[in-house]
Motif scaffolding. Structure first.
Motif, PDB file in Angstrom:
ATOM      1  N   LEU A 146       0.920  -1.157   0.160  1.00 15.40           N
ATOM      2  CA  LEU A 146      -0.053   0.057   0.146  1.00 15.40           C
ATOM      3  C   LEU A 146       1.040   1.229  -0.002  1.00 15.40           C
ATOM      4  N   THR A 147       0.346   2.275  -0.912  1.00 18.88           N
ATOM      5  CA  THR A 147       1.276   3.473  -1.092  1.00 18.88           C
ATOM      6  C   THR A 147       0.615   4.577  -0.399  1.00 18.88           C
ATOM      7  N   ARG A 148       1.392   5.527   0.073  1.00 16.83           N
ATOM      8  CA  ARG A 148       0.710   6.751   0.392  1.00 16.83           C
ATOM      9  C   ARG A 148       0.133   7.625  -0.746  1.00 16.83           C
ATOM     10  N   GLN A 149      -1.075   8.159  -0.045  1.00 19.87           N
ATOM     11  CA  GLN A 149      -1.896   8.988  -1.136  1.00 19.87           C
ATOM     12  C   GLN A 149      -1.808  10.336  -0.832  1.00 19.87           C
ATOM     13  N   ALA A 150      -2.286  11.237  -1.569  1.00 18.45           N
ATOM     14  CA  ALA A 150      -2.036  12.721  -1.405  1.00 18.45           C
ATOM     15  C   ALA A 150      -2.787  13.149  -0.014  1.00 18.45           C
ATOM     16  N   ASP A 151      -3.792  12.507   0.443  1.00 12.27           N
ATOM     17  CA  ASP A 151      -4.390  12.995   1.782  1.00 12.27           C
ATOM     18  C   ASP A 151      -3.618  12.383   2.971  1.00 12.27           C
ATOM     19  N   GLY A 152      -2.399  11.629   2.605  1.00 11.75           N
ATOM     20  CA  GLY A 152      -1.625  11.019   3.752  1.00 11.75           C
ATOM     21  C   GLY A 152      -2.123   9.632   3.975  1.00 11.75           C
ATOM     22  N   THR A 153      -3.225   9.143   3.735  1.00 10.09           N
ATOM     23  CA  THR A 153      -3.605   7.591   3.859  1.00 10.09           C
ATOM     24  C   THR A 153      -2.861   6.930   2.818  1.00 10.09           C
ATOM     25  N   PHE A 154      -2.944   5.368   3.140  1.00 13.57           N
ATOM     26  CA  PHE A 154      -2.431   4.433   2.369  1.00 13.57           C
ATOM     27  C   PHE A 154      -3.486   3.655   1.438  1.00 13.57           C
ATOM     28  N   ALA A 155      -3.131   3.187   0.426  1.00 10.79           N
ATOM     29  CA  ALA A 155      -4.117   2.333  -0.408  1.00 10.79           C
ATOM     30  C   ALA A 155      -3.415   1.370  -1.344  1.00 10.79           C
ATOM     31  N   GLY A 156      -3.974   0.262  -1.696  1.00  3.25           N
ATOM     32  CA  GLY A 156      -3.319  -0.662  -2.696  1.00  3.25           C
ATOM     33  C   GLY A 156      -4.455  -1.425  -2.756  1.00  3.25           C
ATOM     34  N   THR A 157      -4.239  -2.232  -4.184  1.00  6.66           N
ATOM     35  CA  THR A 157      -5.268  -3.169  -4.666  1.00  6.66           C
ATOM     36  C   THR A 157      -4.596  -4.696  -4.391  1.00  6.66           C
ATOM     37  N   LEU A 158      -5.520  -5.499  -4.169  1.00  7.48           N
ATOM     38  CA  LEU A 158      -5.292  -6.982  -4.262  1.00  7.48           C
ATOM     39  C   LEU A 158      -5.906  -7.669  -5.396  1.00  7.48           C
ATOM     40  N   PRO A 159      -5.213  -7.924  -6.361  1.00  9.92           N
ATOM     41  CA  PRO A 159      -5.741  -9.030  -7.441  1.00  9.92           C
ATOM     42  C   PRO A 159      -5.883 -10.561  -6.965  1.00  9.92           C
ATOM     43  N   VAL A 160      -6.962 -10.957  -7.142  1.00  9.10           N
ATOM     44  CA  VAL A 160      -7.001 -12.397  -6.821  1.00  9.10           C
ATOM     45  C   VAL A 160      -7.465 -13.147  -8.103  1.00  9.10           C
ATOM     46  N   THR A 161      -6.623 -13.945  -8.765  1.00  8.68           N
ATOM     47  CA  THR A 161      -7.025 -14.699  -9.806  1.00  8.68           C
ATOM     48  C   THR A 161      -7.563 -16.001  -9.421  1.00  8.68           C
ATOM     49  N   VAL A 162      -8.849 -16.238  -9.953  1.00  8.68           N
ATOM     50  CA  VAL A 162      -9.600 -17.460  -9.666  1.00  8.68           C
ATOM     51  C   VAL A 162      -9.644 -18.300 -10.902  1.00  8.68           C
ATOM     52  N   ARG A 163      -9.355 -19.627 -10.923  1.00  4.59           N
ATOM     53  CA  ARG A 163      -9.631 -20.418 -11.810  1.00  4.59           C
ATOM     54  C   ARG A 163     -10.604 -21.443 -11.500  1.00  4.59           C
ATOM     55  N   ASN A 164     -11.834 -21.650 -12.377  1.00  2.00           N
ATOM     56  CA  ASN A 164     -12.578 -22.973 -12.116  1.00  2.00           C
ATOM     57  C   ASN A 164     -12.037 -24.041 -12.742  1.00  2.00           C
ATOM     58  N   ASN A 165     -12.137 -25.195 -12.193  1.00  2.00           N
ATOM     59  CA  ASN A 165     -11.393 -26.496 -12.541  1.00  2.00           C
ATOM     60  C   ASN A 165     -12.438 -27.377 -12.717  1.00  2.00           C
ATOM     61  N   ASN A 166     -13.733 -27.198 -12.695  1.00  2.00           N
ATOM     62  CA  ASN A 166     -14.869 -28.185 -13.081  1.00  2.00           C
ATOM     63  C   ASN A 166     -16.134 -27.457 -13.185  1.00  2.00           C
ATOM     64  N   ASP A 167     -17.370 -28.243 -13.557  1.00  2.00           N
ATOM     65  CA  ASP A 167     -18.319 -27.564 -13.757  1.00  2.00           C
ATOM     66  C   ASP A 167     -19.495 -27.680 -12.375  1.00  2.00           C
ATOM     67  N   ALA A 168     -19.257 -27.589 -11.453  1.00  2.00           N
ATOM     68  CA  ALA A 168     -20.083 -27.713 -10.243  1.00  2.00           C
ATOM     69  C   ALA A 168     -21.149 -26.555 -10.369  1.00  2.00           C
ATOM     70  N   PRO A 169     -22.470 -26.498 -10.073  1.00  2.00           N
ATOM     71  CA  PRO A 169     -23.300 -25.662 -10.235  1.00  2.00           C
ATOM     72  C   PRO A 169     -23.199 -24.305  -9.201  1.00  2.00           C
ATOM     73  N   HIS A 170     -23.341 -23.362  -9.995  1.00  2.00           N
ATOM     74  CA  HIS A 170     -23.288 -21.879  -9.095  1.00  2.00           C
ATOM     75  C   HIS A 170     -23.774 -20.741 -10.010  1.00  2.00           C
ATOM     76  N   ASN A 171     -23.888 -19.746  -9.160  1.00  2.00           N
ATOM     77  CA  ASN A 171     -24.428 -18.409 -10.064  1.00  2.00           C
ATOM     78  C   ASN A 171     -23.582 -17.198  -9.993  1.00  2.00           C
ATOM     79  N   ASN A 172     -22.690 -17.472  -9.118  1.00  2.00           N
ATOM     80  CA  ASN A 172     -21.775 -16.090  -8.708  1.00  2.00           C
ATOM     81  C   ASN A 172     -20.504 -16.604  -8.131  1.00  2.00           C
ATOM     82  N   LEU A 173     -19.693 -15.710  -8.038  1.00  2.00           N
ATOM     83  CA  LEU A 173     -18.310 -16.090  -6.999  1.00  2.00           C
ATOM     84  C   LEU A 173     -18.533 -15.404  -5.678  1.00  2.00           C
ATOM     85  N   GLY A 174     -17.819 -15.816  -4.750  1.00  2.00           N
ATOM     86  CA  GLY A 174     -17.426 -15.220  -3.530  1.00  2.00           C
ATOM     87  C   GLY A 174     -15.956 -15.289  -3.116  1.00  2.00           C
ATOM     88  N   SER A 175     -15.773 -14.181  -2.407  1.00  2.00           N
ATOM     89  CA  SER A 175     -14.336 -14.110  -2.058  1.00  2.00           C
ATOM     90  C   SER A 175     -14.426 -13.571  -0.556  1.00  2.00           C
TER      91      SER A 175
END
Length: 308
Positions: free
Chosen positions: A182-211
């Motif tokens: 996380l890096t310092r922002q203009a207002d002095g706070t910190f921010a950063g992003t976390l990318p999470v790569t998800v791979r689906n390896n089968n065909d189990a039923p679902h309608n959405n993803l959760g994290s």
């Protein structure tokens, strides 16, 4: 009128009692109402399959007809959207969804209309045809008509299909960077992003993803995902003084497909610069019949650092 109804946006926990009550509250003449069904052929894409069921309804009564219409999907979790219908749903014991629907616009006496139920199946395309092991159904009044779902092969054939049933346990892989800074922002706070790569390896039923994400102390208490719907989490081990959040992301992840989910992490301006500790994220299939996996391939841990 075009009404989009995504399975992830309706009440899959609705009980059969509630659906039965809805029928009683919306009684309509059905003797003299008939309908025909199109074949359901699910076409292979780069990933998954799509197709639709066309239902042509004929109103042979002397009154307007608006429903009810009962619809059961042939394979758990493949329903996607529908046109010109207002629906509620409940789950059958085998995980398939059963919908109670009314027409958005009634059919006048002697008239007809066609409605469509659209499917999006996560199953990977195969070089042979498949057919749903169970039948879906449409019921209007006392008339019920069953239908199978055919999965066209990658060679274009629907001949000699083999029975198809999806997997019942999810099989996801989660990948993150080893360190999130996380890096310092203009207002002095910190921010950063976390990318999470998800791979689906089968065909189990679902309608959405959760994290879900458990973070160490020193960060703001509630991380969130800009593209998700987030609430406080509770199931991951949380570092002392840390926090836990859980987000839902719209849309299926097809077998063999990957998708990157993004979390936003923030920290106050007076947070200490340097390593804060370890965070953990877990991904899962949501709003469907899939059982959770136990191999922890869907869990990833990483360190969190504040850079001044």
């Amino acid at each position: 009128m075009r009404t989009f109804l995504r399975a992830g946006a309706i009440a899959f926990a609705a009980s059969s009692v509630l659906l039965t009550g809805a029928v009683a509250a919306q009684a309509a003449p059905t003797a003299g109402v008939d309908f025909s069904l199109s074949p359901v052929i699910l076409e292979p894409g780069d990933v998954g399959h799509t197709g639709s069921l066309q239902v042509k309804i004929f109103n042979g009564t002397d009154e307007d007809f608006s429903g009810p219409i009962w619809f059961t999907e042939p394979v758990a979790g493949i329903f996607d959207t529908t046109d010109d219908l207002i629906c509620a749903s409940g789950a059958l014991p085998d995980g398939r969804a059963k919908f109670f629907c009314d027409l958005a616009s009634s059919i006048p006496a002697g008239g007809s209309t066609t409605v469509a139920y659209r499917f999006d199946a996560p199953a990977a395309p195969k070089p042979f045809a498949r057919i749903s092991a169970q039948l879906g159904s449409i019921q209007i009044g006392d008339v019920t008509k069953d239908y199978p779902a055919l999965f066209r092969s990658t060679t274009g054939s629907v001949d000699n299909p083999v029975p198809y049933t999806p997997q019942t346990t999810q099989n996801l892989t989660a990948t993150t960077d080893d360190d999130v800074t996380l890096t310092r922002q203009a207002d002095g706070t910190f921010a950063g992003t976390l990318p999470v790569t998800v791979r689906n390896n089968n065909d189990a039923p679902h309608n959405n993803l959760g994290s879900e994400l458990a973070i160490p102390a020193g960060l703001d208490e509630f991380p969130y995902a800009p593209d998700g719907v987030c609430v406080p989490g509770s199931s991951l081990p949380t570092p002392p003084g840390g926090a836990d959040a859980s987000c839902s992301f719209d849309g299926k992840l097809h077998e063999g497909e990957s998708r990157t989910l993004e979390w936003l992490l923030t920290a106050p301006a007076d947070a200490p610069v340097g390593p804060l500790g370890t965070a953990t994220t877990r991904v899962n299939l949501a709003n469907g019949a899939a059982e959770p996996q136990t191999d922890n391939a869907n869990v990833s841990s990483f360190s969190v650092t504040l850079a001044g």
